[in-house]
Design a protein around this motif. Structure first.
Motif, short mmCIF file in Angstrom:
data_model
loop_
_atom_site.label_atom_id
_atom_site.label_comp_id
_atom_site.label_asym_id
_atom_site.label_seq_id
_atom_site.Cartn_x
_atom_site.Cartn_y
_atom_site.Cartn_z
N GLY B 21 55.28 55.25 25.63
CA GLY B 21 55.89 53.96 25.29
C GLY B 21 56.27 53.18 26.52
O GLY B 21 56.01 51.97 26.63
N ALA B 22 56.88 53.87 27.48
CA ALA B 22 57.31 53.21 28.71
C ALA B 22 56.11 52.62 29.44
O ALA B 22 56.17 51.50 29.97
N LYS B 23 55.00 53.36 29.43
CA LYS B 23 53.81 52.87 30.13
C LYS B 23 53.19 51.66 29.43
O LYS B 23 52.71 50.74 30.09
N VAL B 24 53.23 51.66 28.10
CA VAL B 24 52.70 50.51 27.35
C VAL B 24 53.50 49.26 27.71
O VAL B 24 52.94 48.20 27.99
N VAL B 25 54.83 49.40 27.74
CA VAL B 25 55.67 48.25 28.07
C VAL B 25 55.41 47.81 29.52
O VAL B 25 55.28 46.62 29.80
N ALA B 26 55.29 48.79 30.43
CA ALA B 26 55.04 48.46 31.83
C ALA B 26 53.77 47.62 31.97
O ALA B 26 53.75 46.61 32.66
N LEU B 92 66.60 48.20 26.26
CA LEU B 92 66.43 49.58 25.84
C LEU B 92 65.35 49.67 24.78
O LEU B 92 65.31 48.87 23.86
N GLY B 93 64.47 50.65 24.95
CA GLY B 93 63.45 50.89 23.93
C GLY B 93 63.48 52.35 23.52
O GLY B 93 63.88 53.22 24.30
N GLY B 94 63.07 52.64 22.31
CA GLY B 94 63.05 54.03 21.86
C GLY B 94 63.46 54.14 20.42
O GLY B 94 63.41 53.16 19.68
N ILE B 95 63.84 55.35 20.05
CA ILE B 95 64.24 55.58 18.67
C ILE B 95 65.76 55.54 18.61
O ILE B 95 66.43 56.51 18.95
N ILE B 96 66.31 54.38 18.25
CA ILE B 96 67.75 54.17 18.29
C ILE B 96 68.24 53.88 16.87
O ILE B 96 67.82 52.87 16.28
N PRO B 97 69.09 54.73 16.32
CA PRO B 97 69.60 54.47 14.96
C PRO B 97 70.34 53.13 14.88
O PRO B 97 71.06 52.76 15.82
N PRO B 115 60.47 51.34 17.86
CA PRO B 115 59.02 51.61 17.95
C PRO B 115 58.26 50.50 17.22
O PRO B 115 58.74 49.96 16.23
N GLY B 116 57.08 50.18 17.75
CA GLY B 116 56.25 49.18 17.09
C GLY B 116 56.63 47.75 17.40
O GLY B 116 56.10 46.82 16.79
N THR B 117 57.57 47.54 18.33
CA THR B 117 57.91 46.18 18.73
C THR B 117 56.71 45.51 19.38
O THR B 117 56.00 46.14 20.15
N ASP B 118 56.51 44.24 19.05
CA ASP B 118 55.46 43.46 19.70
C ASP B 118 55.87 43.23 21.16
O ASP B 118 56.93 42.65 21.43
N THR B 119 55.03 43.70 22.10
CA THR B 119 55.42 43.59 23.51
C THR B 119 55.54 42.13 23.95
O THR B 119 56.24 41.84 24.91
N ARG B 120 54.86 41.23 23.24
CA ARG B 120 54.99 39.81 23.62
C ARG B 120 56.42 39.32 23.44
O ARG B 120 56.91 38.49 24.19
#
Ligand SMILES: Nc1nc2c(ncn2[C@@H]2O[C@H](COP(=O)(O)OP(=O)(O)O)[C@@H](O)[C@H]2O)c(=O)[nH]1
Ligand SMILES: [Mg+2]
Lengths: 344, 134
Positions: B21-26, B92-97, B115-120
């Motif tokens: 996930g971190a790499k996708v955002v990067a 912050l990205g990840g699985i956050i309740p 998860p699944g946030t549009d990176t745009r």
């Protein structure tokens, strides 16, 4: 605001250092002013360039080398400038060298700065040099500069270093061909990293051969020179010649790092003894002044000479009515006349 | 002079060993023209703040999948502030309740992405946050 920042930098404040690095990198007025002041406090750092193809292990080597330098000369701080290419399409970059330098995180006497090439060809060298000057003024005794060795601009970058290390690894292409012609000539030290991989010994003997051939050539040239002048060869031979050693390392296992560090420190001593340290410094300053002079003269020129005149001469040249050479002659003449008037 | 480049540190605090996930955002931020400094796995809050200081970043993006966000994120922010980097945008990205999000925002997180946030969307938010900060 800037002078307060500069004072903080002098006192060892690392946030101030970091902010000044950004200003200098971005070429802001504050950055230019800061560098003008800080340059006067430079001239002590040993600048070490590390170049070679992507994946050869440069960052891993910098990690191991920095730890060894800190161990050997604990009174010296180490700065690392890690340059990676910017995307030519978006201008963005992923700077991932820190991932290989995790062993250095706990030592506050080490400062790692990642830098994107920002698509500036010759300009990359100037920006990198500018950042290295800030580190020099901030009292960093060793400055390591990692660049991808692929083309001319990287050669320029390592030319600002006192000691240039060219890194390659076996199996990166047919017998070390991945080292581009020209880059071998700038090496003060050659490293075959990933010596745990097959083919390392072949790479070493190949490189040793290259070095010996190059050295033999320079000796031959010198002998011709000596015959011409009928001088005593013993006296006239510079005692100062440096034959680049070829070393094997396994950077990820800290193997060969002692020998590499020895070679680096010996090279620095050699430069100092032979007067080449001084000569290199002078050459770097001259290049720096020349580059800025060219930029400054061009700016002056465009202020003195109307753009319409340039456009009309371009058009004439395109119609093959005059040559570009003649156009330049006219433009320079116009500039000279105009400058004489306006400089009163 | 050209527009100032936005510099972003992408870091993974804590012990989970998964950085896709971190790499996708990067990559998305890079493709949006930003300079992304990537520091790899298993970073302590001190290490992250130290890297942010040395790189003089405008933004720190944290990726946490381990569930330790309530402990780690405030520590990262406290370390940034202790270093004098009070104006860094933290996301912050990840699985956050859902229940944890308000608390994190109260601690100074700019935004939380699941998860699944549009990176745009992330790119747009960052540009806006950096602009208003300047
Ligand atoms: N087998 C082996 N792998 C190494 C060695 N040195 C570095 N590596 C690995 O090679 C890869 C590239 O290293 P890196 O330092 O990023 O190379 P750079 O692109 O030249 O900076 C990484 O996966 C390293 O762990 C070595 O001596 N032996
Ligand atoms: Mg590297």
């Amino acid at each position: 605001m800037t002078s307060a920042l500069i004072d903080s930098l002098r006192k060892g404040n690392r946030l101030a250092l970091s902010r000044i690095l950004s200003q200098v990198e971005n070429g802001t007025d504050a950055g230019i002013a800061a560098l003008e002041e800080l340059f006067l406090e430079t001239g002590t750092a040993h600048k070490i360039g590390i170049t070679g193809p992507p994946g050869s292990g440069k960052s891993t080597l910098v990690n191991a080398l920095t730890r060894e330098l800190r161990r050997r000369e604990p009174e010296k701080k180490v700065a690392i400038i890690a340059v990676d290419p910017s995307s030519p399409f978006t201008g963005g970059a992923i700077l991932g060298d820190r991932v290989r330098m995790l062993d250095l995180q706990d030592d506050k006497q080490i400062f790692i700065r990642s830098m994107a090439s920002r698509g500036a060809l010759g300009g990359l060298a100037e920006q990198t040099e500018a950042l290295s000057q800030v580190f020099d003024a901030a009292g960093y005794g060793f400055i390591l500069i990692e660049t991808v060795g692929a083309g001319q601009s990287e050669v320029d970058v390592v030319n600002l270093a006192h000691t240039t290390i060219v890194v390659d690894a076996p199996g990166m292409g047919d017998d070390i061909q991945s080292i581009k012609a020209g880059i071998l000539e700038i090496a003060d030290i050659l490293v075959v990293n990933k010596a745990d991989r097959p083919g390392a010994d072949q790479s070493v003997s190949y490189l040793k051969n290259m070095v010996e051939m190059g050295y033999a050539r320079s000796i031959n040239n010198r002998n011709h020179h000596l015959e011409d002048f009928h001088e005593n060869p013993v006296e006239a031979t510079p005692s100062a010649d440096w034959i680049p050693p070829v070393l094997k390392t396994v950077a990820s296992e800290y193997q060969g790092i002692t020998e590499l560090t020895n070679a680096i420190l010996t090279h620095a001593a050699h430069l100092r003894q032979s007067g080449q340290w001084h000569a290199k410094d002078q050459a770097a300053i001259r290049t720096n002044i020349n580059h800025q002079l060219i930029a400054g003269l061009l700016k002056d020129f465009h202020q003195n000479v109307p753009a319409e005149l340039v456009d009309s001469l371009v058009e004439k040249a395109q119609k093959r009515a005059i040559s570009p050479n003649a156009a330049v002659r006219d433009l320079l003449a116009y500039n000279r006349n105009n400058t004489v008037e306006s400089s009163e | 002079m050209t527009e100032k480049k936005i510099r972003v540190l992408i870091a993974k605090p804590g012990l989970d060993g998964h950085d896709r996930g971190a790499k996708v955002v990067a990559r998305a931020l890079r493709d949006d023209g930003m300079e992304v400094i990537y520091t790899g796995l298993r970073q302590t809050p001190e290490m992250i703040a130290e890297a942010a200081l040395q790189e003089d970043v405008d933004v720190v993006g944290l990726s946490i999948l381990s569930g330790a966000h309530n402990a780690l994120v405030p520590q990262v922010i406290a370390n940034l502030q202790a270093n004098g980097q009070t104006d860094v945008v933290v996301f912050l990205g990840g699985i956050i309740p859902e229940d944890d999000i308000q608390n994190l925002l109260d601690h100074g997180v700019y935004k939380v992405y699941g998860p699944g946030t549009d990176t745009r969307e992330v790119c747009k938010d960052i540009r806006e946050a950096v602009k208003t900060k300047a």
